[in-house]
Design a protein around this motif. Structure first.
Motif, PDB file in Angstrom:
ATOM      1  N   LYS A  33      37.955  37.411  46.706  1.00  0.00           N
ATOM      2  CA  LYS A  33      37.366  37.260  45.384  1.00  0.00           C
ATOM      3  C   LYS A  33      37.272  38.612  44.695  1.00  0.00           C
ATOM      4  O   LYS A  33      36.974  39.610  45.324  1.00  0.00           O
ATOM      5  CB  LYS A  33      35.944  36.700  45.523  1.00  0.00           C
ATOM      6  N   LYS A  34      37.510  38.621  43.385  1.00  0.00           N
ATOM      7  CA  LYS A  34      37.400  39.872  42.656  1.00  0.00           C
ATOM      8  C   LYS A  34      36.736  39.589  41.323  1.00  0.00           C
ATOM      9  O   LYS A  34      36.757  38.459  40.837  1.00  0.00           O
ATOM     10  CB  LYS A  34      38.793  40.459  42.420  1.00  0.00           C
ATOM     11  N   PRO A  35      36.131  40.595  40.703  1.00  0.00           N
ATOM     12  CA  PRO A  35      35.546  40.340  39.382  1.00  0.00           C
ATOM     13  C   PRO A  35      36.643  40.014  38.387  1.00  0.00           C
ATOM     14  O   PRO A  35      37.652  40.703  38.322  1.00  0.00           O
ATOM     15  CB  PRO A  35      34.875  41.665  39.022  1.00  0.00           C
ATOM     16  N   LEU A  36      36.459  38.957  37.633  1.00  0.00           N
ATOM     17  CA  LEU A  36      37.509  38.506  36.718  1.00  0.00           C
ATOM     18  C   LEU A  36      37.431  39.255  35.399  1.00  0.00           C
ATOM     19  O   LEU A  36      37.292  38.659  34.350  1.00  0.00           O
ATOM     20  CB  LEU A  36      37.386  36.997  36.472  1.00  0.00           C
ATOM     21  N   ALA A  37      37.524  40.571  35.459  1.00  0.00           N
ATOM     22  CA  ALA A  37      37.459  41.323  34.200  1.00  0.00           C
ATOM     23  C   ALA A  37      38.862  41.646  33.759  1.00  0.00           C
ATOM     24  O   ALA A  37      39.795  41.571  34.524  1.00  0.00           O
ATOM     25  CB  ALA A  37      36.675  42.606  34.426  1.00  0.00           C
TER      26      ALA A  37
END
Lengths: 304, 332, 331
Positions: free
Chosen positions: B264-268
């Motif tokens: 998971k990664k920040p969806l920026a």
């Protein structure tokens, strides 16, 4: 010796291939699809009967078409010896119908067939070569603009009335319509990816036009042509009706209607109505055949 | 390894709108001055989003679209301006697999016919029987049956049709294949089959591939080297692994960041929400969206910098220089 | 708290060649504020499931033949068309893969947004316009006037999808069904849309049923996932659990088919780079086999697998799977 062995083995593998070759059954599939459409089959039968009776008219018609018995004029349907009755000059209607079919069908089939070939070539070239196409279509637009009856009158003024006049008028009138159908179809197809694929496979412009695009355009124009057959028979009949086509005592179906109109009020409606009905039936039959052909030529329907 | 294909300064402009007496015709620059070298036996990937010009480049190599400028050189010979007859030799050597297998086949001819015809035309087979036998073999090689020869394109599934497309290309015994997003229109499980098949064939026939795609992880998996395109310009080119660990150009970073893995990664997003439009239109193609753009970037498009023989990029402010040791994304 | 509870849903299509069992006994539930993924390839039945929830199964061939869908205390399966009109857009909304075809090309975006706003909320044109602008802000579009006065084809793909989402959210529905909304978009735009959906889920508490084939999206957006194949759910559970320990060979195979979600390194026995592929192709939905529908493609299949369709076995953490030969325990 070695070379012989190589040749023989190659021949053997080719003939083995001929035996093992997988056969295509496109034709059988098309017939199957066509025969599923009941109207198309009925239409085909009607068209076939009309054409055959026109061809074999001298053998089928009970009487000579143009010889009338004045004492028997206006006799109705069911008169003994004359199933469809007699017309205003005492001629047997059935015989006139059969012989008239020759002229009606001829005046439709011949011009349309010629124009089919010409419009196909013209439409393909105009659709594929854009700049040339614009010139061709502008020229055809001029023909579009002509009112058809006036055109026929003009032509008959030059060469007189008759079968040739009708066929010439029909040819000129139908050409722009038929070409336009091929033209639009071609324009649609030329941008499709399989055309691009053909280029990548080394096809020349003409190979693309006639081997790739043509099969995809053929269905549209074949179907359009069959519907035109019906229209043309009516149109030719119309020209004869106003006196430009066949001259008396010869008659095509249109002329027969003309003759019958004058006696409509004298209690003999069958004289005009019967040929009128025949025109309607044959035209409709051609349309049905066209619909059936559309399905039969559609690769998707064939393989269901 | 020798160079099989050299693309030099390749440019393509499409006219938009109509020219009148008073207004000059506007053009849309689909591809601008692209240089690319493909060595024999290599698999080179062309990655870009929609509008990057990647498909256009693929088609220009085969001269399906005529370049507006630049040269295409095949084994030392400039093929950019050859006429149709001279090109026949090259149509046999270079082939293409299209994205949409449905529309790239003629719906009214059997697939067997569509493979046999070019074989005869380009002289790969001497006669029809020989061609047909070869096609039976090819169909089986790509995972189909010889009975499929007489079927029509619509009778097949997407995956099967793509195999037929591969058979059609291979039938000509080419050296080089352009693969234009060959799996984008297929289901995921079928994609893997097709990609594996293409890799098998590449080894078996010693082919050279130009793989055009938009999915960076597939390209990284499939290709030896990757070229990144943005709005018609080549912005970075590097070995696959290296691009993944050490991208220099902000576009490459942006594409890498858009890959969604199981971690998971920040969806920026790392670029400007709204594009800054500069009227001059002479600057870097990415300047409008780039977070690191300066006045210089709007003024002129950066030249290609040669970091090494295999790694080039075109950027005034490459982002990897900040911390050259730290890889951007974990290698999967 | 459960928002939607689907139990044994079966949807069949009649065709001249027989009955297509598009959805063949599907059970799952979505809680308030939850994002759930429905994963599958074409023919899996995932899109039809989404359509059934809103009563949009194509008639007359398609029909819900069994099952229940409890939403807000009532069964959606029994609803009439009239009742659905009150639910669609208001309680449950849907967005599709191709916003270009979902919007009317002859009307501006503003016009279409106002149509929905005025119909649902009964606002005047002036107030409706204000509401529309607020919605555009919600989806990250600040260039109000330009977008409101544009026709759908003039906007980019990402913009169009955002407008669709804005329209879907105009009545603050409790559930948003998203049918592959990012499949046709560039990866960078996909990120933006996913981030937008996540924000909406957090800010408005909207539950989302996200239909996709991409496990990367599932990993980054969704709390729960159900994997569908040939009309049935083969595996179901919390995302973390399923993605780290996929028990069904299909789930594992699907994950390994994409390099970015591969559990193992894509290499074959000889060390050459190869993706782990699933052989064969999806089954013919007209003639489903008696046993497990994945039997002919499964590399772990045994004789037992073609006798009957496996029942549900429950693992730890609410991880459900239907397989006779599950994958081994992962280290």
């Amino acid at each position: 010796m070695e070379r012989d062995i190589i040749v023989v083995s190659r021949e053997l593998s080719i003939s083995k291939h001929r035996v093992n070759r997988i056969k295509s059954n496109t034709f059988r599939q098309s017939i199957r699809v066509f025969s599923k459409d009941r109207l198309a089959v009925i239409g085909a039968v009607i068209v076939l009967v009309s054409i055959l009776s026109a061809v074999f008219a001298p053998f089928i018609a009970p009487y000579a078409p143009n010889i009338g018995d004045g004492s028997k004029r206006l006799l109705p349907i069911g008169t003994p010896g004359h199933i469809l009755g007699l017309d205003e000059q005492g001629r047997d209607i059935l015989s006139r119908l059969i012989y008239g079919g020759r002229l009606s069908l001829l005046s439709a089939i011949i011009p349309i067939t010629f124009m089919f070939a010409i419009s196909l070539a013209l439409g393909l070239i105009a659709g594929y070569f854009t700049r040339l196409g614009e010139v061709i279509m502008r020229i055809l637009d001029v023909l579009f603009a002509f009112p058809t009856a006036l055109l026929a009158i003009a032509i008959s003024a030059i060469i007189g009335s008759g079968l040739t006049t009708i066929m010439l008028s029909i040819s000129i009138v139908m050409l722009p319509y038929m070409t336009r159908v091929v033209y639009t179809s071609t324009m649609n197809e030329k941008n499709k990816e399989y055309v691009e694929a053909a280029k990548a496979l080394g096809a020349t412009k003409f190979e693309i036009l006639f081997k790739e695009i043509l099969p995809n355009v053929l269905t549209d124009i074949i179907v359009y042509t069959t519907t035109l057959m019906g229209t043309t028979i009516v149109f030719a009949s119309g020209l004869s009706f106003i006196g430009l086509g066949i001259q008396p005592p010869d008659a095509d179906w249109g002329r027969m209607v003309t003759g019958g109109i004058s006696v409509l009020t004298q209690g003999a409606p069958h004289i005009a109505t019967i040929p009128g009905l025949v025109i309607l039936i044959v035209a409709t039959a051609f349309n049905w055949v066209g619909d059936g052909l559309q399905s039969a030529l559609d690769p998707y329907k064939r393989t269901q | 390894m020798s160079n099989l294909i050299e693309i030099k300064g390749l440019t393509k402009e499409f006219p938009t709108g109509n020219s009148t007496m008073f207004k000059k015709r506007t053009v849309f620059r689909a591809v601008q001055s692209v240089n690319l070298t493909i060595k024999k036996g290599e698999i080179v990937g062309l990655i870009g989003e929609s509008g990057s010009g990647k498909s256009t480049i693929g088609r220009m190599v085969l001269r399906l679209i005529e370049p507006s400028g630049g040269n295409i050189i095949y084994e030392g010979k400039d093929i950019t301006n050859l006429n149709h007859k001279e090109m026949m030799e090259y149509y046999q050597k270079m082939q293409i697999i299209f994205q949409d297998s449905a529309s790239s086949f003629n719906p009214r001819k059997t697939i067997g016919d569509q493979i046999v015809t070019p074989m005869l035309r380009l002289g790969v087979a001497k006669n029809r029987q020989e061609a047909e036998m070869e096609v039976y073999h090819l169909l089986e090689r790509v995972g189909l049956k010889r009975e499929h020869f007489v079927r029509y394109p619509h009778e097949f599934s997407g995956g099967q049709r793509q195999r037929i497309g591969i058979a059609r290309a291979l039938a000509l015994k080419p050296e080089f294949l352009v693969l234009d997003e060959p799996t984008s229109a297929l289901d995921v499980s079928i994609q893997a089959q097709i990609l594996n098949l293409l890799l098998d064939l590449q080894e078996e026939f010693n082919l050279t591939y130009l793989f055009i795609g938009h999915n960076l992880s597939i390209i990284k998996f499939f290709c030896d080297r990757v070229a990144v395109l943005y709005q018609g310009r080549l912005v970075e080119a590097a070995d696959s692994d290296r691009l993944y660990t050490n991208p220099y150009h902000p576009v490459s970073r942006m594409l890498l960041n858009s890959v969604l893995t199981l971690d998971k990664k920040p969806l920026a997003d790392e670029f400007n929400e709204n594009t800054v439009k500069d009227k001059r239109n002479t600057g870097c193609v990415f300047s409008g969206k780039c977070l690191y753009a300066t006045e210089l970037c709007f003024q002129s498009h950066p030249e290609m910098v040669e970091l090494s023989e295999s790694h080039q990029y075109a950027c005034y402010h490459p982002q990897n220089v900040i911390d050259p040791e730290e890889p951007l994304v974990k290698m999967s | 708290m459960t928002l939607l509870d689907i139990s044994n849903l079966q949807v069949h299509f009649t065709s001249p060649n027989g009955t297509v069992q598009a959805v063949n006994g599907v059970d799952f539930s979505i809680n308030h504020g939850e994002i759930m993924a429905l994963v599958g390839e074409s023919g899996s039945g995932k899109s039809i499931t989404g359509l059934s929830i809103l009563g949009l199964v194509p008639k007359p061939n398609g029909k819900i033949v069994n099952g229940s869908m409890m939403f807000n205390g009532s069964n959606l399966v029994d609803k009439t068309e009239k009742e659905f009109r009150e639910i669609r857009g208001k309680e449950i909304a849907m967005i599709f893969q191709n916003p270009l075809t979902a919007m009317d090309p002859s009307f501006t975006v503003g016009n279409q947004m106002l149509e929905i706003i005025k119909y649902r909320q009964g606002l005047s044109k002036k107030n409706g316009l204000l509401e529309a602008k607020k919605l555009l802000d919600l989806v990250g579009i600040h260039d109000h006037d330009r977008v409101i006065n544009s026709y759908p084809h003039a906007l980019s793909g990402g913009m169009r999808q955002r407008v669709m989402i804005a329209m879907a959210l105009s009545c603050k529905p409790k559930l948003l069904i998203a049918d592959e909304p990012t499949t046709a978009l560039d990866a960078t735009i996909q990120m933006q849309i996913l981030s937008l959906l996540k924000r909406i889920n957090l800010e408005l508490g909207t539950s989302i049923l996200f239909i996709t084939h991409d496990f990367g999206v599932v990993a980054n957006l969704c709390d729960k996932v159900a994997v569908m194949y040939a009309g049935r759910i083969l595996e179901y559970g919390e995302t973390q659990e399923i993605l780290t320990k996929p028990k069904h060979p299909y789930t594992k195979g699907l994950m390994n088919a994409m390099p970015e979600t591969s559990i193992e390194q894509p290499r074959d026995g000889n060390g050459k780079k190869r993706l782990e592929q699933i052989d064969g192709s999806p089954p013919d939905l007209l003639n489903l086999p008696d046993g497990c529908s994945f039997f002919d493609r499964c590399n772990r299949a045994t004789d037992k697998c073609c006798t009957a369709f496996p029942d549900i076995t429950t693992k730890t953490n609410g991880h459900l799977v239907r397989c006779f030969n599950e994958e081994e325990v992962y280290v």
